[in-house]
Design a protein around this motif. Sequence first.
Motif, short mmCIF file in Angstrom:
data_model
loop_
_atom_site.label_atom_id
_atom_site.label_comp_id
_atom_site.label_asym_id
_atom_site.label_seq_id
_atom_site.Cartn_x
_atom_site.Cartn_y
_atom_site.Cartn_z
N SER A 1 0.83 -1.21 0.00
CA SER A 1 0.00 0.00 0.00
C SER A 1 0.86 1.26 0.00
O SER A 1 1.25 1.77 1.05
CB SER A 1 -0.92 -0.01 1.24
OG SER A 1 -1.67 1.17 1.32
N PRO B 1 1.37 5.16 -0.44
CA PRO B 1 0.56 6.40 -0.39
C PRO B 1 0.61 7.23 -1.66
O PRO B 1 -0.20 8.13 -1.84
CB PRO B 1 1.17 7.16 0.79
CG PRO B 1 1.87 6.14 1.61
CD PRO B 1 2.37 5.12 0.63
N PHE C 1 -5.14 5.92 -3.19
CA PHE C 1 -5.19 6.67 -1.93
C PHE C 1 -6.11 7.88 -2.02
O PHE C 1 -6.39 8.51 -1.00
CB PHE C 1 -3.78 7.07 -1.48
CG PHE C 1 -3.22 6.10 -0.46
CD1 PHE C 1 -3.16 6.44 0.88
CD2 PHE C 1 -2.81 4.84 -0.84
CE1 PHE C 1 -2.68 5.55 1.82
CE2 PHE C 1 -2.33 3.94 0.09
CZ PHE C 1 -2.26 4.29 1.43
N THR D 1 -9.62 6.54 -0.19
CA THR D 1 -9.52 5.89 1.11
C THR D 1 -10.85 5.80 1.83
O THR D 1 -11.16 4.78 2.47
CB THR D 1 -8.50 6.63 2.01
OG1 THR D 1 -8.86 8.01 2.07
CG2 THR D 1 -7.09 6.51 1.46
N GLN D 2 -11.66 6.83 1.75
CA GLN D 2 -12.96 6.80 2.44
C GLN D 2 -13.89 5.78 1.81
O GLN D 2 -14.62 5.06 2.50
CB GLN D 2 -13.59 8.19 2.44
CG GLN D 2 -12.87 9.19 3.34
CD GLN D 2 -13.63 10.51 3.46
OE1 GLN D 2 -14.43 10.84 2.60
NE2 GLN D 2 -13.37 11.25 4.53
N LEU E 1 -9.97 2.50 3.74
CA LEU E 1 -8.55 2.15 3.75
C LEU E 1 -7.82 2.87 4.88
O LEU E 1 -7.90 4.08 5.02
CB LEU E 1 -7.92 2.52 2.41
CG LEU E 1 -6.41 2.30 2.25
CD1 LEU E 1 -6.03 0.85 2.50
CD2 LEU E 1 -5.96 2.75 0.86
N GLU E 2 -7.10 2.08 5.68
CA GLU E 2 -6.27 2.60 6.76
C GLU E 2 -4.88 1.99 6.68
O GLU E 2 -4.71 0.86 6.26
CB GLU E 2 -6.89 2.27 8.13
CG GLU E 2 -8.27 2.84 8.37
CD GLU E 2 -8.85 2.43 9.72
OE1 GLU E 2 -8.05 2.10 10.62
OE2 GLU E 2 -10.08 2.41 9.86
N LYS F 1 -0.58 1.97 5.72
CA LYS F 1 0.18 2.06 4.47
C LYS F 1 1.33 1.07 4.50
O LYS F 1 1.61 0.44 5.51
CB LYS F 1 0.71 3.48 4.25
CG LYS F 1 1.57 4.03 5.38
CD LYS F 1 1.91 5.51 5.13
CE LYS F 1 2.70 6.08 6.29
NZ LYS F 1 3.00 7.52 6.08
N TRP G 1 -1.84 -2.52 6.61
CA TRP G 1 -3.05 -1.88 6.09
C TRP G 1 -4.28 -2.76 6.37
O TRP G 1 -4.18 -3.96 6.63
CB TRP G 1 -2.93 -1.64 4.58
CG TRP G 1 -2.55 -2.87 3.78
CD1 TRP G 1 -1.30 -3.20 3.33
CD2 TRP G 1 -3.42 -3.93 3.34
NE1 TRP G 1 -1.33 -4.40 2.65
CE2 TRP G 1 -2.62 -4.86 2.63
CE3 TRP G 1 -4.77 -4.19 3.47
CZ2 TRP G 1 -3.14 -6.04 2.07
CZ3 TRP G 1 -5.31 -5.35 2.91
CH2 TRP G 1 -4.49 -6.25 2.21
N HIS H 1 -8.76 -2.61 5.06
CA HIS H 1 -9.86 -1.88 4.42
C HIS H 1 -11.15 -2.67 4.62
O HIS H 1 -11.17 -3.65 5.38
CB HIS H 1 -9.56 -1.60 2.95
CG HIS H 1 -9.14 -2.80 2.14
ND1 HIS H 1 -10.01 -3.82 1.82
CD2 HIS H 1 -7.95 -3.14 1.59
CE1 HIS H 1 -9.38 -4.74 1.10
NE2 HIS H 1 -8.11 -4.35 0.95
#
Length: 566
Positions: free
Chosen positions: A441, A443, A448, A451-452, A456-457, A459, A463, A465
């Motif tokens: 992942s 950035p 990216f 992400t919302q 996705l959290e 990197k 990570w 999701h």
Amino acid sequence: MAKARSTDALFISYFEDIDKWHNDHISAEHEEGGLAGPRTDDASEAEDLTTSARLLRQALRIDGHFVDQARLLSKLRYGTTGEYRRFDSFAFTHLSGSYYRSLLQGHGFDVDHAQQTDRLSLAELGQRVSPRYILISSSFLSEVSRIHDICQRARRIWPDAGIVLGGLVLVELSRSLHPLAMRHLMKAWDADAYVVSALGEEPLLEILAHEPSELQNATLPATWVRDEQHGYRLSTERAEIGPPIDETYVRWTRLDPASLYHTVNLRTARSCAFNCSFCTFVALQGAHETNRPETLQLELEELRANGAVRSLIFTDDTFNVPAPRFKQLCRVLAKFDFSWYSFCRPQHLDEETVQLMAASGCKAVFIGLESADDGMLKRMAKSATCRTAARGIAYLKKYGICCHVNFIIGFPGDVAENTRKIVPFMDDLGVDFFCASPWYSSPTAPIFKQTQEYGLEGKFWRWKHNTMDITRACELEIELLDTPKNAVFSSEIAQTTFWGEIMLLSNGFSVDEVRRIAGTYNNVAGREMTSQEFETEPELLKLKTLLEKTEFPEPPTVLGVRGVFS
């Protein structure tokens, strides 16, 4: 010992962490505090579902010591790990070193290229050469710790030289990290200048026109230099002016044939024609640029005149796009007697194109399909479907071109069922080799921006999701590797995937023989063996017999220095 030879620069294109694997050829006096063997961070067992434990699962353990495929083959063929570089794909002549040596020598600078270095050969080089500058490429240094290691060692070995760091990993870090974190890394690495550019020609030529003590007063685009008050500062806000791509081919006749491996890397384009949502190419390298087919002909004439090379690896990320130009490139290649390997987008192939590929010397291609599910291909912006990719792969197989297909597990939106589609897809088409690995992942990748949407959290290798996390991706990788299949797995960790295959193909092995070699390694990977078991294992004895039919060349070295001490 003779006095070290003065030179303008030593270009280092790769620095290996030799202690990552066991080396029975390194004497105790050259060991460094018991470092040998995998440093697995948060994993202690191969069964752990972590990215670190992947190394333990994909390596062979002999008497408690881990070896990768290159060291296994060396031990079988030569009785020691000491010849592993004969099987290591980093032996191929690197494009960065060849290009900058050609460029800088053309401007009157005396430059040596250290292609494969490690902590031992670097120390030996320190006794042989005294450069004004140490030029380090980060492009093959995927771990921050390795960048720190080589910078610190170079500083100790050549305290009066200017240290310059560049390369694509540096570019990616500069765009992925908070500016304060990046400044902390620069300070820790302690280089004199950082060229943060996918190009770099203009600042590098300007750097070599100055002494290290003069860099603070030079005007260096895309370059950070020391600042006594703030640590480092951007030398100038002026944008870098890169040379036209048709001027950037390697003048191979400027390079000593003895310094080249028989297989070299070259390119006909910068960046990529596509913008896949997982990929950083366009973000890091800018718009896609291609040179003219006539430029490739000039470079191939240079290679033929040099006389040392018989195989080519094209680093273009989309070598066969645009399709009309690719046909022209194949017609140019057909005028010469080189075998060649490249990346390939199978959805853009037709039968005529594949015929041209085969006739012009293409032996194998890397296909970054990334998923066997159409929904995921759309999320990835791959501009392909399973049907269009399968059509192109079928043409490649029809004309005898070896296919390596790459897959990603765990990209946002991915589910377990998609991983289970990979084996049927490959085996229906007769794919020769594949690699499937958890998503990395970055950035800087286009995903990216969403992400919302995907929850996705994190990197890099940490990570999660909405539909998967890194632990589940590792679990699915294990499940896939345990599934019976015809396609042979080629590890990115222990076998260097496609490039490990090229190493064997370019040294005279058939596709079936390379499949047997890689398959045998896979059968013993993850196992614990005693030395006696290693020496009597029937499958390894058969592999030893196969290897003994070929004498693998020793990779060229710098100033007569081998990669490690015997």
